[in-house]
Enzyme design. Structure first.
Site, PDB file in Angstrom:
ATOM      1  CD  GLU A  88      66.611  34.211 133.352  1.00  0.00           C
ATOM      2  OE1 GLU A  88      67.018  33.981 132.437  1.00  0.00           O
ATOM      3  OE2 GLU A  88      66.250  35.589 133.488  1.00  0.00           O
ATOM      4  CD  GLU A 134      66.144  42.500 128.569  1.00  0.00           C
ATOM      5  OE1 GLU A 134      66.497  41.734 129.359  1.00  0.00           O
ATOM      6  OE2 GLU A 134      64.934  42.621 128.044  1.00  0.00           O
ATOM      7  N   GLY A 143      72.773  34.757 123.815  1.00  0.00           N
ATOM      8  CA  GLY A 143      73.491  36.023 123.759  1.00  0.00           C
ATOM      9  C   GLY A 143      75.074  35.726 123.104  1.00  0.00           C
ATOM     10  CB  CYS A 199      64.666  39.390 131.507  1.00  0.00           C
ATOM     11  SG  CYS A 199      63.825  40.653 130.958  1.00  0.00           S
ATOM     12  CE  LYS A 224      64.426  33.362 115.795  1.00  0.00           C
ATOM     13  NZ  LYS A 224      63.218  32.574 116.390  1.00  0.00           N
TER      14      LYS A 224
HETATM   15  P1  NAI Z   1      66.583  31.322 123.614  1.00  0.00           P
HETATM   16  O1  NAI Z   1      67.591  32.552 123.870  1.00  0.00           O
HETATM   17  O2  NAI Z   1      67.055  30.485 122.830  1.00  0.00           O
HETATM   18  O3  NAI Z   1      65.397  32.155 122.636  1.00  0.00           O
HETATM   19  C1  NAI Z   1      65.203  33.641 122.395  1.00  0.00           C
HETATM   20  C2  NAI Z   1      65.291  33.690 120.822  1.00  0.00           C
HETATM   21  O4  NAI Z   1      66.760  33.648 120.146  1.00  0.00           O
HETATM   22  C3  NAI Z   1      64.364  33.063 120.113  1.00  0.00           C
HETATM   23  O5  NAI Z   1      63.756  33.709 118.866  1.00  0.00           O
HETATM   24  C4  NAI Z   1      65.120  31.855 119.488  1.00  0.00           C
HETATM   25  O6  NAI Z   1      64.818  31.446 118.028  1.00  0.00           O
HETATM   26  C5  NAI Z   1      66.445  32.668 119.141  1.00  0.00           C
HETATM   27  N1  NAI Z   1      67.702  31.724 119.073  1.00  0.00           N
HETATM   28  C6  NAI Z   1      67.981  30.725 119.841  1.00  0.00           C
HETATM   29  N2  NAI Z   1      69.079  30.458 119.419  1.00  0.00           N
HETATM   30  C7  NAI Z   1      69.717  30.851 118.642  1.00  0.00           C
HETATM   31  C8  NAI Z   1      70.882  31.023 117.773  1.00  0.00           C
HETATM   32  N3  NAI Z   1      71.942  30.129 118.241  1.00  0.00           N
HETATM   33  N4  NAI Z   1      71.218  32.155 117.257  1.00  0.00           N
HETATM   34  C9  NAI Z   1      70.065  33.085 116.962  1.00  0.00           C
HETATM   35  N5  NAI Z   1      68.952  33.059 117.525  1.00  0.00           N
HETATM   36  C10 NAI Z   1      68.725  32.012 118.415  1.00  0.00           C
HETATM   37  O7  NAI Z   1      65.801  31.283 124.673  1.00  0.00           O
HETATM   38  P2  NAI Z   1      64.831  30.007 125.071  1.00  0.00           P
HETATM   39  O8  NAI Z   1      65.608  28.711 124.712  1.00  0.00           O
HETATM   40  O9  NAI Z   1      63.522  30.081 124.421  1.00  0.00           O
HETATM   41  O10 NAI Z   1      64.589  29.985 126.701  1.00  0.00           O
HETATM   42  C11 NAI Z   1      65.721  29.633 127.554  1.00  0.00           C
HETATM   43  C12 NAI Z   1      65.901  30.188 128.432  1.00  0.00           C
HETATM   44  O11 NAI Z   1      66.381  31.474 128.315  1.00  0.00           O
HETATM   45  C13 NAI Z   1      64.607  30.467 129.503  1.00  0.00           C
HETATM   46  O12 NAI Z   1      64.522  29.545 130.474  1.00  0.00           O
HETATM   47  C14 NAI Z   1      65.209  31.686 130.177  1.00  0.00           C
HETATM   48  O13 NAI Z   1      65.908  31.567 131.406  1.00  0.00           O
HETATM   49  C15 NAI Z   1      65.888  32.657 129.227  1.00  0.00           C
HETATM   50  N6  NAI Z   1      64.990  33.604 128.475  1.00  0.00           N
HETATM   51  C16 NAI Z   1      65.291  34.946 129.033  1.00  0.00           C
HETATM   52  C17 NAI Z   1      64.601  36.000 128.187  1.00  0.00           C
HETATM   53  C18 NAI Z   1      64.504  37.258 128.635  1.00  0.00           C
HETATM   54  O14 NAI Z   1      63.615  38.052 128.518  1.00  0.00           O
HETATM   55  N7  NAI Z   1      65.778  37.816 128.938  1.00  0.00           N
HETATM   56  C19 NAI Z   1      63.416  35.664 127.248  1.00  0.00           C
HETATM   57  C20 NAI Z   1      63.430  34.127 126.992  1.00  0.00           C
HETATM   58  C21 NAI Z   1      64.285  33.134 127.536  1.00  0.00           C
END
Ligand code: NAI
Ligand code: MG
Length: 515
Positions: free
Chosen positions: A417, A284, A267, A318, A208
């Site tokens: 972050e 991650e 996570g 990240c 996804k």
């Molecule tokens: P997110 O963790 O919500 O999204 C990442 C992925 O998880 C997307 O594919 C999203 O559709 C999916 N997702 C979201 N909620 C979910 C759930 N309940 N169950 C399963 N999958 C789910 O991150 P978001 O909201 O886009 O960004 C928020 C913050 O997260 C950013 O500001 C940043 O601080 C952090 N982040 C960290 C990343 C990294 O590389 N470690 C990458 C993206 C965001």
């Protein structure tokens, strides 16, 4: 080896790589953008069961690039069924590992062949500078597939001489059906980090992509079919996370493992959901990396490293070096050089070849960053540059490269972050002081030390509680070198042979040799 920073990207260009894409005014991905964007299930492109679609935007212009099928729970169910059948009875596990490797190498070749088109897709969907898409994201994606194709033929069990009455050996087997949920900051590269080891080990995947950046995965899905992956081995469900496709993957009873990259909060939800069938999870998550500069360092190199550390990919990284610790006696000299260099960075549309720093991925992220800038001001941090959306940009989710000085490690701007181009500069006096503060964070993904003193470098490399330490460099990656977190930055190591561990099970076989 690619040092992921605008400067080194330009360096590589001057070292003779093709600059075709940046001179090419034609939009190579026009045809792709105009095609329908469906889900990839069982080797076929299909609409979502609900028939719903969603928009994906160009963050530089706020214009809709195209609409994409919105997958939900029923679509995930269909994809998991296809993956399960492909895993249990399809040709994927029966074919020789050499053939599996050949298919992966074909995909790498096809991605390379369409590098310019894919770079444009990535830049339009994510906003990142075209030179970064072209010289970092695309080639690293290709190299990751080539590296893991090499592993397909090298997976082995072992014979164990435990007891002469039994012949004992271990088999290394694929985990089975794997759900992979990826973020929007490196859409195609995260796909490669997830698919590479999973496919090399013989698993079948349901991916996804992030809802903000679904496009490069769909184009790579097309190339994967062309490369010859059997039906059901690769499935792509575009859609949302919470209450949607992402959540369906994390709860699914017939998914054996979930790999996730994204926010720490998400996570935790994924770990909770995994209790449904106790599926394996690797995470991650975020970071708040200390980037420590000692007075004995090569200051000019450290200034460049600080810039790469925080502004690469608009700070949406990240492992970004978001806490810059400066030894007090070099603080002022360093800040002068740093702000001067930042002043030379060009902000603009990612598609402009001269751009060093593009827009944030979405309005939501832009607002989140601007909110953190307000919080930092409220906490008493001093703004050295940036601190707002550039007024000259009438459209797009831009945030000026921003630096705060006089930051205290306990402030929210030093602990949470931001995921944007916002640097928190923290002065330090002694080694003990910086050693303590560097680890005073809930995260532990990465860290860096700048010094000419080998002893100091080694001491800090072992002292910092993080999965990656860079010494006199920043953001250096190679598919062979593991990457992952300590503490709340997650668990499991991606890349290298360690990622193979995430996607395989060990089975012990005992054969009775007694007469
Ligand atoms: P997110 O963790 O919500 O999204 C990442 C992925 O998880 C997307 O594919 C999203 O559709 C999916 N997702 C979201 N909620 C979910 C759930 N309940 N169950 C399963 N999958 C789910 O991150 P978001 O909201 O886009 O960004 C928020 C913050 O997260 C950013 O500001 C940043 O601080 C952090 N982040 C960290 C990343 C990294 O590389 N470690 C990458 C993206 C965001
Ligand atoms: Mg979220």
């Amino acid at each position: 080896l690619i040092v992921s920073c605008p400067e080194s990207v330009q360096l590589s260009v001057s070292e003779g790589l093709s600059v075709a894409v940046v001179q090419e005014k034609e939009l190579l991905c026009k045809e792709f953008l105009s095609r329908p964007k469906q889900l990839l299930i069982d080797g076929k492109w299909v609409n979502s069961v609900s028939g719903k679609t969603f928009e994906t935007l160009n963050p530089a212009t706020e214009e809709v690039l195209c609409r994409v099928a919105e997958g939900g729970k029923e679509d995930v169910d269909k994809a998991v069924k296809a993956a399960r059948r492909a895993f249990e009875t399809g040709p994927w596990r029966k074919m020789s590992t050499a053939e599996r490797a050949r298919i992966m190498l074909r995909l790498a070749d096809l991605i390379e062949k369409h590098a310019d088109e894919l770079a444009q897709i990535e830049t339009l969907d994510n906003g990142k500078p075209i030179n970064e898409s072209r010289y970092v994201d695309v080639p690293q994606t290709v190299e990751t597939f080539r590296y893991y194709a090499g592993w397909a033929t090298k997976l082995e069990g072992e014979t164990i001489n435990a007891n002469t009455n039994f012949f004992t050996d271990t088999l290394r087997e694929p985990v089975g059906v794997v759900g992979q949920i990826i973020p929007w900051n490196f859409p195609m590269l995260m796909l490669a980090w997830k698919w590479g080891p999973a496919l090399a080990a013989g698993n079948c995947v349901v991916l996804k992509p992030a809802e903000q950046t679904p496009l490069s995965a769909l184009r790579i899905g097309e190339l994967a079919l062309e490369a010859g992956f059997p039906d059901g081995v690769i499935n792509i469900i575009t859609g949302f996370g919470a209450d949607s496709a992402g959540e369906a993957i994390s709860h699914h009873m017939d998914i054996d493992k979930v790999a996730f990259t994204g926010e720490d909060k998400t996570g935790k939800l994924i770990v909770q959901a995994s209790t449904s069938n106790l599926k394996r999870v690797s995470l991650e998550l975020g970071g708040k990396a200390p980037n420590i500069v000692f007075a004995d360092a090569d200051i000019d190199a450290a200034v460049k490293g600080a810039i790469t550390g925080i502004f690469f990919n608009q700070g949406q990284v990240c492992c970004a070096g978001s806490r810059l610790f400066l030894e007090k006696n070099i603080h002022d000299e360093f800040m002068t050089k740093l702000t001067e260099r930042i002043g030379k960075m060009r902000q603009g549309e990612g598609m402009d070849e001269k751009t060093h720093i593009g827009p944030q991925v979405s309005k939501e992220q832009q607002e989140r960053i601007l909110n953190y800038i307000g919080i930092a001001k409220g906490e008493g941090a001093k703004l050295a540059c940036g601190g707002e959306a550039p007024a000259e940009m009438k459209k797009g989710y831009f945030v000026k490269p921003t630096v705060f000085t006089g930051v205290n490690n306990d402030m929210r701007i030093a602990q949470e972050e931001v995921f944007g181009p916002v640097l928190a500069v923290i002065p330090f006096g002694t080694m003990d002081e910086v050693a303590e503060q560097a680890n005073k964070t809930t995260f532990g993904l990465s860290g860096a030390v700048w010094t000419r003193d080998v002893k100091k470098a080694h001491k800090f490399a072992s002292h910092i509680k993080a999965g990656t330490i860079w010494v006199n460099c920043y953001n250096v990656f190679d598919p062979a070198v593991p990457f992952g977190g300590y503490k709340m930055s997650g668990y499991g190591r991606e890349l290298g042979k360690h990622s193979i561990e995430l996607y395989t099970n060990i089975k012990s076989v005992w054969v009775n040799m007694m007469d």
